[in-house]
Write an enzyme that holds these catalytic residues in place. Structure first.
Site, short mmCIF file in Angstrom:
data_model
loop_
_atom_site.label_atom_id
_atom_site.label_comp_id
_atom_site.label_asym_id
_atom_site.label_seq_id
_atom_site.Cartn_x
_atom_site.Cartn_y
_atom_site.Cartn_z
N ASP A 41 0.83 -1.19 0.00
CA ASP A 41 0.00 0.00 0.00
C ASP A 41 0.88 1.26 0.00
O ASP A 41 1.89 1.31 0.71
CB ASP A 41 -0.84 -0.04 1.30
CG ASP A 41 -1.92 1.02 1.33
OD1 ASP A 41 -2.79 1.00 0.46
OD2 ASP A 41 -1.89 1.87 2.26
N GLU B 229 1.27 -0.34 -5.11
CA GLU B 229 0.45 0.79 -5.48
C GLU B 229 1.36 2.02 -5.47
O GLU B 229 1.84 2.43 -4.42
CB GLU B 229 -0.65 0.97 -4.44
CG GLU B 229 -1.55 2.12 -4.75
CD GLU B 229 -2.32 2.64 -3.53
OE1 GLU B 229 -3.42 3.14 -3.72
OE2 GLU B 229 -1.78 2.57 -2.41
C1 NOJ Z 1 -4.55 3.01 -0.56
C2 NOJ Z 1 -5.67 2.03 -0.43
O1 NOJ Z 1 -5.97 1.47 -1.69
C3 NOJ Z 1 -6.84 2.77 0.17
O2 NOJ Z 1 -7.99 1.97 0.18
C4 NOJ Z 1 -6.46 3.24 1.55
O3 NOJ Z 1 -7.50 4.06 2.06
C5 NOJ Z 1 -5.17 4.06 1.55
N1 NOJ Z 1 -4.14 3.47 0.73
C6 NOJ Z 1 -4.63 4.22 2.95
O4 NOJ Z 1 -4.06 3.03 3.40
#
Ligand code: NOJ
Length: 548
Positions: A200, A242
């Site tokens: 993440d 991500e």
């Molecule tokens: C990215 C995630 O995809 C999202 O769902 C989340 O709210 C944020 N990061 C914070 O962890």
């Protein structure tokens, strides 16, 4: 040919809490998921990505972790999780989990200790400022829902940094103990048997934040170090990250050592995602062609992960304001469908007006473009959304299994459910569910099974090169090809509504017994290739040749 498993994977993403509830408490759980593994195996997916599984106050759907070494008791126990890994492995399915280490929950014992005293051993695990940072109102990820990135903590009597919500304090990556702990977390789950991590918020993890410097430097060396560590603990483990950053930044996330990626294995292709949405909205593939042409050559082992929908809003922030307005106009015209000024909080089926032809076209296109496809649960049956729910919860409703109460998700009473099941209308569970579609060979689910099986016979997409075939075509049509040492595929996708004819005779010298392996309808046998019909919103996946 490369035998890297992730290049040939089909990834399916789900959140345990909305998938299948085995004990009737209204929340999905691990045992419920285990009971659905045969469904997933039949669908043909090869890798499960689980949204956060850890204990959490659940204020950001689990992305606010309170204990990295356990599973949320609502989902089951660590024992159940080990059983899930075993049962998935029996079916040839790998499991990757979300690794959310940019921040913790403010309820995490580390933060609770850190705020108590400057002497706490965890004080320096977070990012503090004694004075009010001048940039405290900059860099918010959730505009409209988040006011600042630095919040004053009365107990600590200091300001703490949080890139996301204020209940998600950022860990201090410059602290070597934090780095070691992140490695330990990875090692723990690898030891249990996960195949890797969906990391993440990677650009923020490596940010060396200081108050007053909104453009903090990034420490990419940490990614190299982490990669080495996980690879040592499990040779075939992967990092899927991500990193929604500018195109010229992406190469730093993959890393390159002597032509091989040495940081992240796979990056979600946000750039392509935005352009796919724009192309679908315009019914014209031009921006996809640009995307294919702009794609930098990746080092060996680096891979894109393609997607149309994920668990967040469709993020259109990398499009220009005019382009974004075009997509909003087509797919999210009502303000209630939009989020954070940059995205759409809908699933794909409602965005495409439930038009089966366009849905097949969109997914056939995603799954045939370079990279490893990622599919969000429920998309395979064309689930809808619930715009009466807050923010991103609109697309996080329970899986629709059958026409039983609660769509077969749970035996709890409706008011006990984690979130309401979509009920009534074109997308309600009474109309859209797995059981109905399983009995119908023409259903979207049956189509997804065929499409995924076909992709798995088409390793050229994941491991080969992908190129636009630059020939004159009717407006709306995209022709691209994938080549690898296994053979050669050519794909025709018609994003427009009108039937057309494509002249592929320039490819004829390369063809050996060409044939359609997937198409929206029965087309005449491929004889001469100078006048191939293609239906409006149609698609043809053609195997041009196969090497032995
Ligand atoms: C990215 C995630 O995809 C999202 O769902 C989340 O709210 C944020 N990061 C914070 O962890």
């Amino acid at each position: 040919m490369s035998d890297r498993w992730y290049e040939k994977a089909v990834i399916y993403c789900l959140d345990i809490d909305t998938y299948a509830d085995s004990n009737g408490d209204g929340v999905g759980d691990i045992r419920g998921l285990i009971g659905r593994l045969d469904y997933l195996a039949r669908l043909g997916i090869t890798c499960l990505w689980l949204n956060p599984i850890h204990p959490s106050p659940d204020k950001d759907d689990g992305y606010d972790v309170a204990d990295f070494y356990n599973v949320d008791p609502r989902f089951g126990t660590l024992g159940d999780f080990a059983e899930l890994l075993h049962q998935a492995q029996n079916r040839g399915i790998k499991v990757i989990i979300d690794l959310v280490v940019n921040h913790t929950s403010d309820q995490h014992p580390w933060f609770q200790s850190a705020r108590q005293s400057p002497e706490s051993p965890y004080r320096d695990w977070y990012v503090w400022s004694e004075t009010e940072p001048p940039d405290r109102n900059q860099g918010m990820v959730f505009p409209g829902e988040q006011k600042e990135t630095w919040t004053y903590d009365r107990t600590a009597k200091q300001w703490f940094y949080h890139r996301f919500y204020k209940f998600q304090p950022d860990l201090n990556i410059t602290n070597p103990q934090v780095r070691e702990e992140i490695k330990k977390i990875c090692a723990f789950w690898l030891q249990l048997g996960v195949a890797g991590f969906r990391m993440d918020a990677v650009p923020f993890i490596i940010e060396e934040t200081e108050p007053g410097n909104p453009d903090a430097p990034k420490d990419f060396a940490f990614l190299t170090d982490l990669r080495q560590h996980i690879q040592w603990r499990r040779g075939d483990a992967v990092l899927l990250a991500e990193a929604n950053v500018e195109a010229d930044q992406l190469k730093h996330f993959f890393g390159d050592q002597g032509g091989s990626a040495n940081r992240i294995h796979m990056l979600f292709d946000f750039m392509l995602n935005g352009r796919l949405m724009l192309a679908l909205a315009r019914r014209h593939p031009e921006v996809i062609i640009d995307a294919l042409q702009d794609t930098p050559k990746l080092p060996s082992g680096a891979q894109w992960a393609t997607f149309l929908r994920n668990h967040d809003e469709v993020d259109l922030s990398r499009l220009t304001a005019e382009q974004r307005a075009e997509v909003f106009g087509q797919f999210g015209p009502d303000e209630s469908m939009q989020l954070y000024g940059r995205g759409i909080r809908r699933r794909l089926a409602p965005m495409l007006g439930g038009d089966r032809r366009r849905l097949e076209l969109a997914y056939a296109l995603q799954f045939s473009l370079r990279g490893t496809p990622v599919l969000r649960y429920g998309e395979e049956i064309g689930m809808g959304d619930d715009l009466s729910l807050e923010g991103r919860d609109a697309i996080r409703t329970p899986m629709q299994w059958s026409s039983l109460p609660n769509g077969g998700f749970s035996t709890a009473t409706p008011d006990e459910l984690i979130r309401p099941v979509v009920t009534g209308g074109d997308f309600g569970y009474e109309q859209v569910n797995v059981t109905l579609q399983r009995h119908d060979p023409q259903s979207l689910l049956s189509w997804f099974e065929r499409m995924i099986r076909t992709l798995r016979e088409t390793p050229e997409v994941g491991s080969g090169t992908c190129k636009h075939v630059d020939i004159p075509v009717p407006a709306g049509v995209l022709v691209h090809r994938a080549d690898a040492d296994t053979g050669c595929m050519v794909f025709i996708h018609n994003l427009g509504p009108d039937d057309g004819v494509v002249d592929l005779s320039s490819l004829e010298p390369e063809a050996e017994y060409p044939n359609d392996v997937l198409a929206d309808q029965e087309y005449p046998d491929l004889g001469k290739m100078d006048a191939l019909p293609i239906g409006g919103f149609g698609y043809r996946w053609i195997r041009l040749k196969r090497f032995a």
